[in-house]
Enzyme design. Structure first.
Site: not given
Length: 179
Positions: A141, A143
């Site tokens: 993921h 950010h």
């Protein structure tokens, strides 16, 4: 019309078990392939957990972080399960570049006049991946955090304004990934 300029950019909550207005039959069959992804992001991809979606296409999903560390904090995840940034290969360079593009457009949902490149150069906008020991979810993921620095001292440690060995900029994986 490019995917990034499609009407799917914006902040809309996705109800549990609901099919997005832009979902196709292939999207529905793809959701069954998320069954082996036992992470919280796998549950979001399967519509088992709610998320405020900022963008979605066939490769990625972008949504607001449930514990934002600044005024804008979103996550861009690939729909294909990749455990972490260390598992990226040269073949994933295009995917990471796409994730960067989505992230840069996502921050403009909240800050439409933001000069993304300038803010990235001054580290006011962070596009970063965590590395061990700061991995909270074992699904890659990206950010997207603006403005930096983060609001709380602990978040400034785990999301530092100046990148560190445990929080790397996305450009590390688009410019130099050689695995």
């Amino acid at each position: 019309m490019s995917p990034l300029s499609s009407p799917r950019f914006g902040g809309f909550p996705r109800a549990l078990g609901s099919r997005s207005s832009t979902a196709t039959d292939s999207d529905l069959s793809a959701s069954s392939s998320y069954a082996s992804n036992k992470t919280v992001f796998g549950a979001i991809l399967r519509n088992e957990l709610p998320a405020t979606i900022l963008y979605e296409d066939e490769r990625v999903l972008c949504f607001r972080d449930i514990r934002p560390v600044s005024k804008h904090h979103s996550l861009v995840i690939p729909k294909r399960h990749i455990a972490h940034s260390g598992a990226l290969t040269r073949d994933d360079r295009d995917l990471v570049q796409h994730m960067e593009n989505v992230a840069c457009n996502a921050v403009k949902v909240d800050f439409p006049n933001l000069n993304v490149e300038e803010c990235r150069q001054t580290n006011e906008l962070s596009l970063g991946f965590h590395r061990w020991p700061c991995l909270s979810v074992h699904h890659l993921h990206l950010h997207t955090i603006y403005p930096m620095p983060c609001q709380h001292w602990w978040y400034r440690v785990i999301h530092p304004r100046e990148y560190s060995w445990w929080y790397r900029p996305s450009t590390d994986f688009t410019e130099t990934k050689t695995k």
